[in-house]
Design a protein around this motif. Structure first.
Motif, mmCIF file in Angstrom:
data_model
loop_
_atom_site.group_PDB
_atom_site.id
_atom_site.type_symbol
_atom_site.label_atom_id
_atom_site.label_comp_id
_atom_site.label_asym_id
_atom_site.label_seq_id
_atom_site.Cartn_x
_atom_site.Cartn_y
_atom_site.Cartn_z
ATOM 1 N N MET A 3 -4.709 34.671 1.292
ATOM 2 C CA MET A 3 -4.602 33.947 2.567
ATOM 3 C C MET A 3 -3.215 34.002 3.198
ATOM 4 S SD MET A 3 -7.104 30.671 1.698
ATOM 5 C CE MET A 3 -7.226 30.259 3.331
ATOM 6 N N ARG A 4 -3.166 33.833 4.585
ATOM 7 C CA ARG A 4 -2.057 33.651 5.233
ATOM 8 C C ARG A 4 -1.010 32.789 4.760
ATOM 9 N NH1 ARG A 4 -3.218 32.721 11.170
ATOM 10 N NH2 ARG A 4 -5.110 31.757 10.179
ATOM 11 N N HIS A 5 -1.774 31.452 4.452
ATOM 12 C CA HIS A 5 -0.831 30.403 4.052
ATOM 13 C C HIS A 5 -0.335 30.587 2.503
ATOM 14 C CE1 HIS A 5 -0.040 26.476 2.356
ATOM 15 N NE2 HIS A 5 -0.509 25.920 3.268
ATOM 16 N N LYS A 6 -1.154 31.298 1.940
ATOM 17 C CA LYS A 6 -0.448 31.678 0.431
ATOM 18 C C LYS A 6 0.657 32.615 0.481
ATOM 19 C CE LYS A 6 -4.892 30.818 -1.857
ATOM 20 N NZ LYS A 6 -5.990 31.184 -2.650
ATOM 21 N N VAL A 7 0.520 33.617 1.582
ATOM 22 C CA VAL A 7 1.487 34.654 1.613
ATOM 23 C C VAL A 7 2.918 33.899 2.144
ATOM 24 C CG1 VAL A 7 2.051 36.664 3.121
ATOM 25 C CG2 VAL A 7 -0.291 36.462 1.981
ATOM 26 N N ALA A 8 2.713 33.049 3.160
ATOM 27 C CA ALA A 8 3.780 32.307 3.618
ATOM 28 C C ALA A 8 4.484 31.496 2.644
ATOM 29 C CB ALA A 8 3.319 31.662 4.772
ATOM 30 N N VAL A 9 3.765 30.934 1.836
ATOM 31 C CA VAL A 9 4.212 30.087 0.844
ATOM 32 C C VAL A 9 5.224 30.793 -0.194
ATOM 33 C CG1 VAL A 9 3.563 28.632 -1.242
ATOM 34 C CG2 VAL A 9 2.527 27.986 1.148
ATOM 35 N N MET A 10 4.490 31.997 -0.543
ATOM 36 C CA MET A 10 5.303 32.919 -1.573
ATOM 37 C C MET A 10 6.180 33.639 -1.156
ATOM 38 S SD MET A 10 2.089 33.979 -4.210
ATOM 39 C CE MET A 10 1.041 34.869 -3.151
ATOM 40 N N GLY A 11 6.241 33.969 0.128
ATOM 41 C CA GLY A 11 7.232 34.846 0.747
ATOM 42 C C GLY A 11 8.333 34.177 1.525
ATOM 43 N N ASN A 12 8.137 33.022 2.074
ATOM 44 C CA ASN A 12 9.135 32.067 2.737
ATOM 45 C C ASN A 12 10.018 30.986 2.048
ATOM 46 O OD1 ASN A 12 8.581 33.453 5.089
ATOM 47 N ND2 ASN A 12 6.773 32.123 5.786
ATOM 48 N N PHE A 59 0.898 -1.227 -0.038
ATOM 49 C CA PHE A 59 0.049 -0.128 -0.201
ATOM 50 C C PHE A 59 0.878 1.211 -0.016
ATOM 51 C CE2 PHE A 59 -2.812 3.348 1.418
ATOM 52 C CZ PHE A 59 -4.434 2.884 1.165
ATOM 53 N N VAL A 60 0.866 1.938 -0.952
ATOM 54 C CA VAL A 60 1.801 3.169 -1.333
ATOM 55 C C VAL A 60 0.756 4.398 -1.295
ATOM 56 C CG1 VAL A 60 3.443 4.471 -2.862
ATOM 57 C CG2 VAL A 60 3.263 1.919 -2.885
ATOM 58 N N ASN A 61 1.061 5.227 -0.101
ATOM 59 C CA ASN A 61 0.397 6.287 0.163
ATOM 60 C C ASN A 61 1.158 7.752 -0.420
ATOM 61 O OD1 ASN A 61 -2.043 7.665 1.668
ATOM 62 N ND2 ASN A 61 -0.169 8.383 2.763
ATOM 63 N N LEU A 62 0.102 8.514 -0.837
ATOM 64 C CA LEU A 62 0.590 10.027 -1.232
ATOM 65 C C LEU A 62 0.453 10.817 -0.150
ATOM 66 C CD1 LEU A 62 2.154 10.985 -3.781
ATOM 67 C CD2 LEU A 62 -0.157 11.889 -4.554
ATOM 68 N N GLY A 63 1.447 10.999 0.712
ATOM 69 C CA GLY A 63 1.359 11.850 1.802
ATOM 70 C C GLY A 63 1.521 13.489 1.232
ATOM 71 N N SER A 64 1.808 14.149 2.361
ATOM 72 C CA SER A 64 1.980 15.922 1.876
ATOM 73 C C SER A 64 3.211 16.366 2.873
ATOM 74 C CB SER A 64 0.780 16.478 1.849
ATOM 75 O OG SER A 64 0.871 17.944 1.704
ATOM 76 N N PRO A 65 4.003 17.225 2.351
ATOM 77 C CA PRO A 65 4.703 17.953 3.248
ATOM 78 C C PRO A 65 4.067 19.155 3.777
ATOM 79 C CG PRO A 65 5.508 18.317 1.206
ATOM 80 C CD PRO A 65 4.507 17.308 1.028
ATOM 81 N N SER A 66 2.793 19.315 3.438
ATOM 82 C CA SER A 66 2.016 20.330 4.203
ATOM 83 C C SER A 66 1.913 20.253 5.695
ATOM 84 C CB SER A 66 0.662 20.515 3.614
ATOM 85 O OG SER A 66 0.582 20.903 2.184
ATOM 86 N N ILE A 67 2.132 18.786 6.115
ATOM 87 C CA ILE A 67 2.178 18.745 7.694
ATOM 88 C C ILE A 67 3.250 19.357 8.351
ATOM 89 C CG2 ILE A 67 1.221 16.533 7.224
ATOM 90 C CD1 ILE A 67 3.855 15.310 7.972
ATOM 91 N N TYR A 68 4.415 20.017 7.663
ATOM 92 C CA TYR A 68 5.527 20.525 8.252
ATOM 93 C C TYR A 68 5.240 22.085 8.279
ATOM 94 C CZ TYR A 68 8.148 16.489 6.344
ATOM 95 O OH TYR A 68 8.563 15.137 5.845
ATOM 96 N N PHE A 69 4.172 22.549 7.681
ATOM 97 C CA PHE A 69 4.160 23.849 7.443
ATOM 98 C C PHE A 69 3.391 24.728 8.541
ATOM 99 C CE2 PHE A 69 1.363 27.627 6.108
ATOM 100 C CZ PHE A 69 2.333 28.147 5.356
ATOM 101 N N ASP A 70 4.269 25.783 8.987
ATOM 102 C CA ASP A 70 3.874 26.565 10.309
ATOM 103 C C ASP A 70 4.151 28.017 10.092
ATOM 104 O OD1 ASP A 70 6.613 26.904 10.315
ATOM 105 O OD2 ASP A 70 7.015 26.028 12.487
ATOM 106 N N TYR A 71 3.986 28.468 8.705
ATOM 107 C CA TYR A 71 4.095 29.778 8.381
ATOM 108 C C TYR A 71 5.585 30.299 8.538
ATOM 109 C CZ TYR A 71 -0.945 29.719 8.809
ATOM 110 O OH TYR A 71 -2.381 29.372 8.367
ATOM 111 N N ASN A 72 6.529 29.605 8.841
ATOM 112 C CA ASN A 72 7.867 30.363 8.906
ATOM 113 C C ASN A 72 8.807 29.625 7.992
ATOM 114 O OD1 ASN A 72 7.370 31.282 11.486
ATOM 115 N ND2 ASN A 72 7.218 29.518 12.331
ATOM 116 N N ASP A 73 10.100 30.097 7.672
ATOM 117 C CA ASP A 73 11.030 29.640 6.941
ATOM 118 C C ASP A 73 11.641 28.438 7.525
ATOM 119 O OD1 ASP A 73 11.636 31.693 4.863
ATOM 120 O OD2 ASP A 73 12.232 33.083 6.671
ATOM 121 N N HIS A 74 11.841 27.282 6.500
ATOM 122 C CA HIS A 74 12.361 25.999 6.809
ATOM 123 C C HIS A 74 13.085 25.916 5.740
ATOM 124 C CE1 HIS A 74 10.432 25.357 10.645
ATOM 125 N NE2 HIS A 74 9.094 25.749 10.207
#
Length: 332
Positions: A286-295, A110-125
């Motif tokens: 949205m804050r999420h989009k801002v963080a994605v485009m700016g961090n 069983f191969v699952n397609l997960g997401s690194p969105s779980i790491y997201f917290d509005y900061n640089d990483h």
């Protein structure tokens, strides 16, 4: 070998159906997908059997898992706006049904397609490894994708091996999400560079995504029981890449800018207003989009390279050109 691909009418799922048809003609395939028109077209063009049904329907899920050796679970409810119950039903309950049916019918992997969105917290990483988790998940999508992935790993056994891939920003011909949204915003005069434009990000070219899935499906049992970041070998400067794409599409460069702080405050106000009015559609900003485009946000892929055998090519330039060609063909 018989492989079932869920979410076969989505961007990644459709590509993997076509990829397996071309590269592994000996593999017997079937797929599910919510988009009836795309599902019928994919079935006609490939000869692969299309199961039409709802993954929340347990009898249907048991039917499609019959005689299957490998399940590649790409289906999910994505997005960053909406109630928890909807995301839980689409991302967690469907995964539970698939896991139960797979165990019942003798699926071996069983191969699952997960997401690194779980790491997201509005900061640089930078160089995020698979073990990182933020203090709290940023949205219901991330929360339920992590819950689903946890269930996948717990379901692993000697009889059914499980693993999960976490690709970030999968792009290429057929992408209906990342690049098209940026292009349409730019054409409307609404796209602005967020911040100083020095942020670097991990991307996953669709060809490298196919490679990651092949490693997961055809690799030995020793790769199972784990999660893997999947991305191109080198991060890119986000705004240089955006302008490279605009150049390929003969559009002007993005020159207008907005400070990160101003964009974040504006997005916070827009979200509060939408919640006050109980609107189901998400705000344009949205804050999420801002963080994605700016961090900056980059993934460490050493585990996938070392253990999964993932050897991605440096192909973002080719991917941008291929997308631009596809986009022009679709819009002329």
């Amino acid at each position: 070998m018989k492989v079932l691909i869920t979410g076969g009418t989505g961007f990644i799922g459709e590509h993997y159906v076509r990829h397996l048809c071309q590269t592994h003609p000996d593999v017997k395939l079937c797929f599910t997908g919510r988009n009836l028109e795309k599902g019928n077209e994919l079935a006609r063009s490939t000869g692969v059997h299309y199961y039409r049904g709802d993954l929340q329907d347990e009898p249907f899920v048991k039917l499609i898992c019959k005689d299957v050796d490998v399940v590649v679970h790409c289906a999910a409810k994505s997005g960053i706006w909406g109630g928890y119950v909807d995301y839980f039903q689409s991302n967690v309950v469907t995964t539970e049904h698939l896991l139960s049916a797979a165990q019942h019918t003798g699926v071996r992997r069983f191969v699952n397609l997960g997401s690194p969105s779980i790491y997201f917290d509005y900061n640089d990483h930078l160089n995020v490894t698979e073990d990182f988790l933020p203090p709290r998940f940023a949205d219901n999508y991330a929360r339920t994708k992590f819950q689903a992935e946890t269930r996948v790993l717990r379901a692993g056994s000697e009889q059914m091996k499980t693993l999960s891939l976490r690709p970030r920003f999968v792009v290429g011909p057929g992408d209906q999400s990342i690049f098209p949204r940026l292009i349409r915003l730019h054409q409307q005069g609404a796209l602005r560079q967020v911040g100083e434009g020095r942020n670097i990000v991990s991307m996953t070219s669709i060809s490298n995504m196919m490679l990651g899935l092949d490693c997961a499906v055809f690799g030995g049992d020793d790769i199972c029981g784990d999660v893997y970041n999947v991305a191109d070998p080198q991060p890119v400067n986000l705004w240089d890449m955006v302008n490279q794409l605009m150049l390929l599409l003969e559009l002007p460069a993005v020159t207008r800018k907005i400070s990160y702080g101003s964009a974040f405050v504006t997005a916070s106000a827009a979200e509060a207003w939408h919640r006050l009015l109980r609107r189901k559609t998400e705000p344009d900003l949205m804050r999420h989009k801002v963080a994605v485009m700016g961090n900056s946000f980059t993934l460490n892929i050493e585990r996938a390279k070392r253990k999964l055998g993932y050897d991605p090519a440096l192909c973002i330039d080719d991917t941008l050109e291929a997308f631009a060609t596809w986009w022009r063909n679709q819009n002329h």
